[in-house]
Design an enzyme around this catalytic site. Sequence first.
Site, PDB file in Angstrom:
ATOM      1  N   ARG A  69       0.844  -1.185   0.000  1.00  0.00           N
ATOM      2  CA  ARG A  69       0.000   0.000   0.000  1.00  0.00           C
ATOM      3  C   ARG A  69       0.885   1.242   0.000  1.00  0.00           C
ATOM      4  NH1 ARG A  69      -1.765   0.718   4.383  1.00  0.00           N
ATOM      5  NH2 ARG A  69      -1.137  -1.133   5.542  1.00  0.00           N
ATOM      6  N   TYR A 197      -1.233  -3.525  -6.919  1.00  0.00           N
ATOM      7  CA  TYR A 197      -1.073  -4.235  -5.643  1.00  0.00           C
ATOM      8  C   TYR A 197      -2.419  -4.316  -4.905  1.00  0.00           C
ATOM      9  CZ  TYR A 197      -0.290  -5.269  -0.823  1.00  0.00           C
ATOM     10  OH  TYR A 197      -0.410  -5.848   0.420  1.00  0.00           O
ATOM     11  N   LYS A 206      -9.603  -2.280   1.825  1.00  0.00           N
ATOM     12  CA  LYS A 206      -9.225  -1.119   2.633  1.00  0.00           C
ATOM     13  C   LYS A 206     -10.023   0.125   2.234  1.00  0.00           C
ATOM     14  CE  LYS A 206      -6.072  -3.502   4.725  1.00  0.00           C
ATOM     15  NZ  LYS A 206      -6.351  -3.956   6.099  1.00  0.00           N
ATOM     16  N   HIS A 226     -10.471  -2.133  11.828  1.00  0.00           N
ATOM     17  CA  HIS A 226      -9.394  -2.996  11.307  1.00  0.00           C
ATOM     18  C   HIS A 226      -9.160  -4.115  12.327  1.00  0.00           C
ATOM     19  CE1 HIS A 226      -4.973  -3.054   9.628  1.00  0.00           C
ATOM     20  NE2 HIS A 226      -5.725  -3.934   9.015  1.00  0.00           N
ATOM     21  N   SER A 248      -1.097  -3.621  10.436  1.00  0.00           N
ATOM     22  CA  SER A 248      -0.850  -4.565   9.352  1.00  0.00           C
ATOM     23  C   SER A 248       0.372  -5.432   9.644  1.00  0.00           C
ATOM     24  CB  SER A 248      -0.608  -3.800   8.049  1.00  0.00           C
ATOM     25  OG  SER A 248      -1.699  -2.954   7.800  1.00  0.00           O
ATOM     26  N   CYS A 250       0.974  -7.758  11.800  1.00  0.00           N
ATOM     27  CA  CYS A 250       1.329  -8.013  13.199  1.00  0.00           C
ATOM     28  C   CYS A 250       0.660  -9.290  13.706  1.00  0.00           C
ATOM     29  CB  CYS A 250       0.942  -6.844  14.086  1.00  0.00           C
ATOM     30  SG  CYS A 250       2.041  -5.439  13.922  1.00  0.00           S
ATOM     31  N   ASP A 277      -9.348  -9.532   9.288  1.00  0.00           N
ATOM     32  CA  ASP A 277      -8.836  -8.192   8.969  1.00  0.00           C
ATOM     33  C   ASP A 277      -9.822  -7.053   9.244  1.00  0.00           C
ATOM     34  OD1 ASP A 277      -6.678  -6.603   7.946  1.00  0.00           O
ATOM     35  OD2 ASP A 277      -7.780  -6.334   6.081  1.00  0.00           O
ATOM     36  N   ARG A 376       1.755 -12.186  -0.788  1.00  0.00           N
ATOM     37  CA  ARG A 376       0.403 -12.423  -0.269  1.00  0.00           C
ATOM     38  C   ARG A 376      -0.250 -13.679  -0.824  1.00  0.00           C
ATOM     39  NH1 ARG A 376      -1.949  -8.466   3.418  1.00  0.00           N
ATOM     40  NH2 ARG A 376      -0.277  -6.965   3.678  1.00  0.00           N
TER      41      ARG A 376
HETATM   42  C1  OXD Z   1      -3.055  -4.603   5.457  1.00  0.00           C
HETATM   43  C2  OXD Z   1      -3.759  -5.761   4.879  1.00  0.00           C
HETATM   44  O1  OXD Z   1      -2.131  -4.059   4.821  1.00  0.00           O
HETATM   45  O2  OXD Z   1      -4.627  -6.313   5.566  1.00  0.00           O
HETATM   46  O3  OXD Z   1      -3.416  -4.210   6.577  1.00  0.00           O
HETATM   47  O4  OXD Z   1      -3.494  -6.126   3.723  1.00  0.00           O
HETATM   48 MN    MN Z   2      -5.135  -5.209   7.344  1.00  0.00          MN
END
Ligand code: OXD
Ligand code: MN
Length: 593
Positions: A69, A197, A206, A226, A248, A250, A277, A376
């Site tokens: 991102r 991406y 998002k 989130h 993100s 974590c 998420d 991913r």
């Molecule tokens: C992020 C995702 O970047 O969930 O938070 O992809």
């Molecule tokens: Mn996320």
Amino acid sequence: MIVNQKAKKWIDEMAALTMPDRIVYIDGSEEQLEALRREAIASGEIIELNQELMPGCYLHRTALNDVARVEHRTFICTKNKDDAGPTNNWMDPEECYEKLGKLFRGSMRGRTMYVIPYSMGIVGSEFAKIGIELTDSIYVVLNMAIMTRIGDEVARALGEDGDFVKGLHSKADLDEENRYICHFPEDNTIWSINSGYGGNVLLGKKCFALRIASYLGRKEGWMAEHMLILGIENPEGEVKYICAAFPSACGKTNLAMLIPPEVYKKKGYKVWTVGDDIAWLRVGTDGRLWAVNPENGFFGVVPGTNEKSNPNALKMIQRDTIFTNVVHDLDTNTVWWEGLNDNPPKNAIDWKGNPWDGSKYDKKDKSTYGAHPNSRFTTKATNCPCLSPEFHNPNGVPISAIIFGGRRAKTAPLVYQSFGWQHGAFVGSIMASETTAAAAGQVGVVRRDPMAMLPFCGYNMGDYFRHWLDMGKKIANPPKIFHVNWFRTDDEGNFIWPGFGENMRVLMWILDRCEGKVGAVESPIGYLPRPEDINIEGLEGVTLDTLRELLHVDRDTWLGEVNDIREFYAKIGDRVPKEFHEELNALEARLKA
Ligand code: OXD
Ligand code: MN
């Protein structure tokens, strides 16, 4: 077929702007998706992996400059700059439409425009919301088909005059200098250009389900967060649900899918995944907070996924999965990534598309890595072996606890409980974490990330804090709010807490607190567990002394935090609720007492 009049008019306008050669409506059928996969394989956009070993799996590589991102190119375009607030980039909506309009003009020439009607949430359910994404990327169509509910059933639910979020995406020429991810919350619109991406182009995720939805949630009295959602089933078959917000990369996906340690498993405990998420939260008629996961799949970080860290995720990505930017093992036509196992392939291609020899791979030298750190997987929720049956329930699940967490080497203890909703919201607002690879920029720097929403809040962060306080007043039986930190390190930089499935031990303390089954010690920052109340049965290398270290709150370090938070609040400005300043002053006073 789209019969919605506003949608038809808008699609015509966007086609006139972007000038595609063809317009293809996505009906959601397997035949159409399969034809698109064939087309993308023929053009090299995706690679078909070994269908015997990994049925339905494909590999895609993004452009080298387009792997995460781009927060510095993400904008919230409200008429009034203050409504976007100082934590968001802002552009005047008219100026932005004009500027991006020039970039979009003719950007789909020679290409096909795909029209994807999609629903965030169960199609037609009271709490679902509809979007239409226009895109010139088959990769986006295939990913949206996994991550959301798409096609005819959504177009039918939209009807002739339903409302929808207008999403326009073009890869254009992937020019980094002209990459923009722009949101117009006041007219339900998202424009994304020059990226391929996922986080920038799968507009349901998002852009819609967090940035636009957080704005709508404030207007309509609900919350878009989130957060992962998981359920813990006890041996009597009762399930309690928890939401948790972490920045993100974590470990939200790992926590959402955790496998209980043996001590709990043998007693009959189970963990169920509802989401990994995003959570949409509203107050139920019973006065509790209810959560749904608006997504239909998982777009997770691949590196580090293995039999130990997340066996459920490893299982679910063996089929019907799109991999992005991992290593391609040419001998078996499968995929590999750092942390999968100790047998990297020798005859392989790295995420950049270059020949890669795993025998030269050195864990300590990042320059030898073959997969991108933010590579991913995209996979259907129904692939998840521990998917909650409630995933399909349009009412969602009632939430007992909300957890905030970050990646902190020192400051934050393993777990603490807030004194109540207002203090809990304050604890969320002061969240901080060391940065990861999920967003472009430097990795490992501490940044404040309130409620893990810093990059995802579609309006002024101060107003968002106020919304948290307002929501608290509407929930008769609010969830209890906690903070966790799995990432505390010793003086050599080793993690002290084993993490992964063992985190369940902390979740059990949290649920016991929610049910009033266990006591706690009051500290300046909140309620701490007594070390003996965290179950360490069968956990090697963790003693009561380890727990004491993990639960230690250092007053001087925290007084330093207070100063840092004060500066952060000052940056957000005068819309920070006075209640949060009062909480901060009270924290400081308790630390000094
Ligand atoms: C992020 C995702 O970047 O969930 O938070 O992809
Ligand atoms: Mn996320």
